[in-house]
Scaffold this active site. Sequence first.
Site, short mmCIF file in Angstrom:
data_model
loop_
_atom_site.label_atom_id
_atom_site.label_comp_id
_atom_site.label_asym_id
_atom_site.label_seq_id
_atom_site.Cartn_x
_atom_site.Cartn_y
_atom_site.Cartn_z
N HIS A 32 3.53 24.43 -18.55
CA HIS A 32 3.49 23.22 -19.37
C HIS A 32 4.34 22.14 -18.69
CE1 HIS A 32 1.84 25.87 -22.42
NE2 HIS A 32 2.92 26.63 -22.34
N LYS A 81 -4.69 -15.06 -15.50
CA LYS A 81 -6.09 -14.99 -15.92
C LYS A 81 -7.03 -15.32 -14.76
CE LYS A 81 -9.35 -14.40 -18.95
NZ LYS A 81 -9.62 -13.05 -19.50
N TYR A 87 2.27 -16.46 -16.19
CA TYR A 87 1.19 -16.32 -17.18
C TYR A 87 0.04 -17.27 -16.92
CZ TYR A 87 -1.17 -15.89 -21.66
OH TYR A 87 -2.11 -15.67 -22.62
#
Length: 240
Positions: free
Chosen positions: A46, A185, A181
């Site tokens: 695990h 885009k 920012y």
Amino acid sequence: MELYNIKYAIDPTNKIVIEQVDNVDAFVHILEPGQEVFDETLSRYHQFPGVVSSIIFTQLVLNTIISVLSEDGSLLPLKLENTCFNFHVCNKRFVFGNLPAAIVNNETKQKLRIGSPIFAGEKLVSVVTTFHRVGENEWLLPVTGIQEASRLSGHIKVPNGVRVEKLRPNMSVYGTVQLPYDKIKRHALEQENKTPNALESCVLFYRDSEIRITYNRGDYEIMHLRMPGPLIQPNTIYYS
């Protein structure tokens, strides 16, 4: 040495090693924050952020009271009232998650060892994997294991590893880059027609309060995750 249902020893490096749980041999391998390892034998166990283990470490919620074994054999009660982010990479598998954490001071930290078992009641729920300094007399002690649904955790196959990069002020993220920012885009739109055969990459961007993980093909962003920080960092800071 024994406590509740576990047997443990102290190794030559002063770490605690859990040897048995319920009279069954146990395996617990602790990794440094952000460490990358290549060992195929570890894939059979695990994995939780910061540890590879034959033991399934129980899901815990915030405000749980835990007990941590100290160097003198006593149990120190602590409350899980913070969160943090930790990860490792094992055989190109990126294992990450937001973990509950307790706050300890310098005096308490000195009483604890890496590998110290952590209990909820009399049940073993985790081990001490690391500490992260957040103040002059304040450390986060993350508690790794299965995470509740309200906290993000997971694993991703990363053929080319994980790049870690510090987020600069006033920057946004797309794919493999951070930009102001007002430029992000346009950059994103420019990637729409890029070649689909480009190399895949995984990038982790971080600041004190925030983690961003992107998975990308070339500069084209396929996945973008956002979650709370802070990022648990290794003792040797090698992140940019």
